[in-house]
Scaffold this motif. Structure first.
Motif, PDB file in Angstrom:
ATOM      1  N   SER A  90       0.882  -1.172   0.000  1.00 36.71           N
ATOM      2  CA  SER A  90       0.000   0.000   0.000  1.00 36.71           C
ATOM      3  C   SER A  90       0.916   1.217   0.000  1.00 36.71           C
ATOM      4  O   SER A  90       1.531   1.544   1.027  1.00 36.71           O
ATOM      5  N   ASP A  91       1.016   1.863  -1.155  1.00 39.67           N
ATOM      6  CA  ASP A  91       2.014   2.911  -1.368  1.00 39.67           C
ATOM      7  C   ASP A  91       1.367   4.296  -1.310  1.00 39.67           C
ATOM      8  O   ASP A  91       0.293   4.510  -1.895  1.00 39.67           O
TER       9      ASP A  91
ATOM     10  N   ASN B 168       0.802   5.829   7.976  1.00 40.17           N
ATOM     11  CA  ASN B 168       1.436   4.525   8.191  1.00 40.17           C
ATOM     12  C   ASN B 168       0.839   3.816   9.401  1.00 40.17           C
ATOM     13  O   ASN B 168       0.632   2.598   9.390  1.00 40.17           O
ATOM     14  N   GLY B 169       0.578   4.591  10.467  1.00 40.89           N
ATOM     15  CA  GLY B 169      -0.008   3.999  11.662  1.00 40.89           C
ATOM     16  C   GLY B 169      -1.391   3.423  11.393  1.00 40.89           C
ATOM     17  O   GLY B 169      -1.733   2.337  11.881  1.00 40.89           O
ATOM     18  N   LEU B 170      -2.182   4.155  10.605  1.00 44.84           N
ATOM     19  CA  LEU B 170      -3.521   3.685  10.259  1.00 44.84           C
ATOM     20  C   LEU B 170      -3.451   2.401   9.432  1.00 44.84           C
ATOM     21  O   LEU B 170      -4.168   1.425   9.697  1.00 44.84           O
ATOM     22  N   LEU B 171      -2.580   2.372   8.440  1.00 46.59           N
ATOM     23  CA  LEU B 171      -2.433   1.187   7.599  1.00 46.59           C
ATOM     24  C   LEU B 171      -1.882   0.006   8.390  1.00 46.59           C
ATOM     25  O   LEU B 171      -2.352  -1.135   8.241  1.00 46.59           O
ATOM     26  N   ARG B 172      -0.879   0.273   9.234  1.00 51.65           N
ATOM     27  CA  ARG B 172      -0.278  -0.799  10.028  1.00 51.65           C
ATOM     28  C   ARG B 172      -1.299  -1.398  10.997  1.00 51.65           C
ATOM     29  O   ARG B 172      -1.396  -2.623  11.156  1.00 51.65           O
ATOM     30  N   GLU B 173      -2.051  -0.529  11.668  1.00 51.70           N
ATOM     31  CA  GLU B 173      -3.054  -1.012  12.613  1.00 51.70           C
ATOM     32  C   GLU B 173      -4.112  -1.856  11.908  1.00 51.70           C
ATOM     33  O   GLU B 173      -4.525  -2.910  12.417  1.00 51.70           O
ATOM     34  N   THR B 174      -4.557  -1.402  10.733  1.00 53.19           N
ATOM     35  CA  THR B 174      -5.553  -2.161   9.970  1.00 53.19           C
ATOM     36  C   THR B 174      -5.008  -3.529   9.580  1.00 53.19           C
ATOM     37  O   THR B 174      -5.673  -4.563   9.733  1.00 53.19           O
ATOM     38  N   TRP B 175      -3.777  -3.549   9.070  1.00 52.59           N
ATOM     39  CA  TRP B 175      -3.173  -4.819   8.652  1.00 52.59           C
ATOM     40  C   TRP B 175      -2.994  -5.762   9.838  1.00 52.59           C
ATOM     41  O   TRP B 175      -3.272  -6.970   9.733  1.00 52.59           O
ATOM     42  N   ASN B 176      -2.515  -5.260  10.981  1.00 50.67           N
ATOM     43  CA  ASN B 176      -2.291  -6.107  12.150  1.00 50.67           C
ATOM     44  C   ASN B 176      -3.597  -6.723  12.652  1.00 50.67           C
ATOM     45  O   ASN B 176      -3.598  -7.846  13.174  1.00 50.67           O
TER      46      ASN B 176
ATOM     47  N   ALA C  90       7.254  -0.325   7.068  1.00 50.45           N
ATOM     48  CA  ALA C  90       6.549   0.948   6.872  1.00 50.45           C
ATOM     49  C   ALA C  90       7.553   2.026   6.503  1.00 50.45           C
ATOM     50  O   ALA C  90       8.488   2.300   7.254  1.00 50.45           O
ATOM     51  N   THR C  91       7.391   2.610   5.327  1.00 50.37           N
ATOM     52  CA  THR C  91       8.194   3.775   4.907  1.00 50.37           C
ATOM     53  C   THR C  91       7.213   4.839   4.448  1.00 50.37           C
ATOM     54  O   THR C  91       6.608   5.509   5.261  1.00 50.37           O
TER      55      THR C  91
ATOM     56  N   HIS D 254       3.903  -5.762   2.859  1.00 49.95           N
ATOM     57  CA  HIS D 254       3.936  -6.990   3.651  1.00 49.95           C
ATOM     58  C   HIS D 254       4.481  -8.138   2.813  1.00 49.95           C
ATOM     59  O   HIS D 254       4.260  -8.210   1.598  1.00 49.95           O
ATOM     60  N   MET D 255       5.207  -9.025   3.476  1.00 51.69           N
ATOM     61  CA  MET D 255       5.756 -10.218   2.828  1.00 51.69           C
ATOM     62  C   MET D 255       5.363 -11.422   3.674  1.00 51.69           C
ATOM     63  O   MET D 255       5.752 -11.532   4.832  1.00 51.69           O
TER      64      MET D 255
END
Length: 767
Positions: free
Chosen positions: A454-455, A575-583, A601-602, A607-608
């Motif tokens: 997600s870029d 990034n925090g929003l995307l990371r939280e959603t993915w987790n 996260a950059t 994700h891999m």
């Protein structure tokens, strides 16, 4: 001749540990001459200086020995109630720990009550072995049926020091002389139990076996071995040595070498307390080095540790780096006399005067120009100078292997995120290495890769605009200073400097180049800021402008950082929003099958995932398909969360989403020389890595536009089999109302070394 020499030394003798003698080596030349006839040389090389008189040997042992010693008088008679055994002798240290009176007393329950129940039971067992040995000698006329090793087996007990209140670990041993205990009569009950256990005189081996297994007949014998069932006389010597430091080190090592992570757990609190106890320290800290940064963790006894970050260059010349370069413990006696780096200055400000630095060196992060590579450093501190000595250094050296193992495991958990799904393999390898076996590669063969990204599109342009805005603001402040100075200083150079600044501002308003952020700030430092003192001396107006300039400078970055701070905060929130959603989605994905997932996260997140039987032995094809479909649902949810981005953050940045499909498996291997936890193995697998790095910037071969578009999900695949599978998944997503039913398809323009890729693209529906 020998008798004369013996007469000369017989009055005071220092004990040979084996013979019980106490020899006093206080001889003079005159004393030696009295013992020798004229012209003879004595057999012993006796020291010439006169030694001062010493206290009687018993008083030395009683008051000054650091050993624990007591002699217990044992006397019982058949049929009489047991009585407390009197203590014939106890030195001061024994009395201090057991609480009995110095002038004598009894080894009664007041002593045993100070021990833990397990220690009470074990000590009674040690006494019983001596009585058993005396009983066997009485019954069968044979000495030594109970081995000396069992009779003298040490027992470590914990006792509170009555003077300091601190718990001390003491290793006790019970001893008797050759004729130390003598049993002269036994009761019929004890005689019957003895006969039931051994009809014939037992052998040394039989006794050892019974003491180990304790069969029913032998248990009955031990139960009958009570003071009222035999008549005995003699003495038992209790002797011991303080092993608190040894046992503390042992307990600390046991905590450190466990299979679970130490950092952030109750086990770490215990280990930290033991560490400080072992070295009589008041505080401790951790230093971890990763890539080009070092992190200092202090206040380790608090729920939230204090973290300070330093560039690796700031450690050059520090005691920390000396410890890693030497690969040995370094003692800093007084930090105030050896404080050259920011990290050391901060430690001094926190009250540390003495440091003991324990390096944990291994093949991981590179420390500056040093050839040593360090995963971490454990330090203990004291507010007193010269708090640690060479004995502390030697003791700390013995802890390095255990600390290194613990730090390797914990740093991997805390900093490199070893996923629970593969942690078992790392623990397995750590156990192999602890046994001295050679290292073996950590490989997971035949796993399926699932990659997605997600870029944040437009983030580079947004950052350049932030850099431009900050630089223009700082140059305008600098121009105000120079112009104010020019109104008071009649100097042509000041005027030229003002024109230069105006030219730079005009250039910046057009745009910034790649090196503008660095080169222009260096220009201000070298051509403007260096003259602030001169300008302020000649102009009050310039002095006020300088104050305004300095007030606008961010302390952490050394420049105006207002617009960039807003940009950083925005990127962080996204990034925090995307990371939280993915987790959150990872919980349902892990429920399908245990798999490895690495999230980075950059400017956005990628994700891999690796899944297969090498990680989860129960893995099936259905679980693979379920995981792939759940991956698409998770990415679509990330897309939905990004729809409100423009309104929430007032930005032109958007988010694009892509999933890369690969139908065949890869092999992944852990390589300590790389930053990533896993790398693919083999040329075929390397192709997948190349695609991963370039696919998010790829374009449609026919239309020329990017294959990823804001608000849309793009799926990249290679074969018709892959497309048939994912076409079905897209239909399922449309059925759930997650994506639109219209699917756009095309061919990806050839990438360097890779061609033939295709893509499908669908619009994600808002929630």
């Amino acid at each position: 001749m020998a008798n004369e020499l013996s007469r000369c030394i017989d009055t005071n003798r220092v004990a040979d540990p084996k013979e019980g003698l106490l020899l006093d080596l206080s001889y003079t030349l005159d004393d030696r001459s009295e013992c020798c006839q004229e012209g003879e040389t004595p057999d012993l090389d006796i020291a010439q200086p006169v030694a001062p008189p010493i206290l009687p040997w018993l008083e030395l042992i009683q008051h000054y020995s650091h050993l624990v010693m007591a002699v217990v008088d044992v006397a019982t008679k058949v049929g009489t109630p047991p009585q407390p055994h009197p203590v014939l002798f106890a030195n001061r240290y024994f009395c201090r720990l057991t609480g009995i009176r110095t002038e004598g007393g009894h080894l009664d329950l007041s002593f045993f009550d100070r021990l833990a129940l397990s220690h009470q039971k074990a000590l009674r067992e040690r006494f019983r072995r001596h009585f058993l040995s005396a009983l066997l000698q009485h019954a069968y006329g044979q000495r030594g049926l109970v081995s000396q090793r069992l009779l003298h087996e040490p027992l470590v007990v914990a006792l509170p020091d009555s003077e300091t209140g601190q718990m001390r670990q003491v290793e006790l041993r019970l001893r008797t002389a050759e004729q130390g205990l003598s049993i002269t009569a036994i009761s019929p009950e004890l005689e019957a139990s003895l006969a039931a256990c051994w009809a014939e005189p037992p052998s040394h081996e039989q006794i050892a076996t019974q003491l180990l297994s304790k069969e029913p007949a032998f248990k009955q014998l031990l139960a009958a071995l009570k003071p009222e069932n035999y008549t005995v006389s003699g003495q038992i010597l209790i002797e011991g040595v303080d092993v608190t430091e040894r046992e503390t080190s042992k307990a600390l090592i046991q905590l450190l070498v466990g299979h679970e992570s130490v950092l952030g757990t109750r086990r770490f609190e215990q280990a930290n307390a033991l560490m400080k106890q072992l070295f009589s320290a008041t505080d401790s800290f951790l230093l971890s080095a990763e890539n080009s940064q070092a992190q200092l963790f202090t206040r380790l006894d608090q729920p939230e540790w204090q973290i300070a970050t330093y560039p690796i260059e700031d450690l050059q010349g520090s005691a920390f780096l000396r410890a890693t370069e030497r690969r040995e413990v370094v003692n800093v006696p007084d930090l105030s006399l050896d404080c050259t780096t920011p990290c050391e200055v901060d430690m001094l400000k926190q009250g540390a005067r003495s440091l003991l630095l324990i390096p944990l060196v291994m093949r991981t992060a590179q420390l500056g120009d040093s050839t040593a590579q360090m995963v971490g450093l454990v330090g203990i501190t004291s507010p007193k100078p010269y708090a640690f000595d060479q004995a502390d250094c030697s003791r700390a050296m013995t802890l390095i292997p255990a600390l290194t193992a613990a730090m390797r495991h914990s740093v991997q958990d805390r900093f490199t995120n070893i996923h629970p799904s593969v942690r078992w393999r790392f623990e397995q390898e750590a156990e192999r290495l602890s046994l001295g076996l050679p290292p073996a590669p950590i490989v997971f063969e035949g796993v399926y890769p699932l990659y997605g990204i997600s870029d944040i599109r437009g983030s580079s342009d947004e950052r350049n605009r932030a850099i431009q805005k900050d630089l223009v603001a700082q140059f305008q402040l600098a121009l105000a200073v120079v112009e104010a100075a020019g109104r008071s200083v009649n100097n042509a150079l000041v005027g030229q400097l003002a024109l230069d600044l105006a030219d730079h501002i005009a250039t910046l308003e057009v745009g910034v180049t790649v090196d503008s952020e660095v080169t222009l700030l260096r220009y201000l430092q070298a051509e403007v800021e260096v003259h602030f003192t001169y300008f302020a001396q000649h102009s009050a107006e310039a002095e006020a402008a300088i104050a305004q300039y300095k007030a606008a400078i961010d302390a952490n970055h050394g420049c105006v950082y207002t617009a960039r701070a807003v940009y950083d905060e925005t990127i962080g929130h996204i990034n925090g929003l995307l990371r939280e959603t993915w987790n959150q989605w990872q919980q349902s994905m892990q429920a399908i099958t245990a798999h490895y997932c690495d999230l980075e996260a950059t400017d956005g997140i990628d994700h891999m995932i690796y899944a297969g039987q090498a990680i989860d032995p129960t893995f099936t094809e259905f679980q693979l398909k379920s995981l792939r479909y759940e991956q698409l649902r998770a990415v679509c949810d990330c897309a939905r969360k990004g729809f409100a981005l423009k309104a929430a953050y007032d930005t032109d940045m958007t988010i694009t989403h892509l999933v890369l499909v690969q139908g065949y498996t890869v092999d992944i291997v852990h390589d300590e020389t790389t930053e990533r936890l896993f790398d693919v193995r083999g040329t075929r697998d390397t192709r997948y890595e190349i695609v991963k790095k370039r696919i998010d910037k790829a374009c449609d071969a026919e239309m020329g536009d990017r294959i990823t578009q804001p608000g849309m999900l793009t799926v990249v695949y290679s074969t018709s089999e892959e497309w048939h599978e994912y076409e079905r998944y897209l239909r399922y997503l449309h059925r759930e109302g997650i994506v639109d039913g219209h699917v756009e398809q095309g061919t990806v323009e050839p990438l360097q070394g890779v061609s033939g890729l295709k893509f499908a693209r669908v619009r994600v529906n808002p929630e």
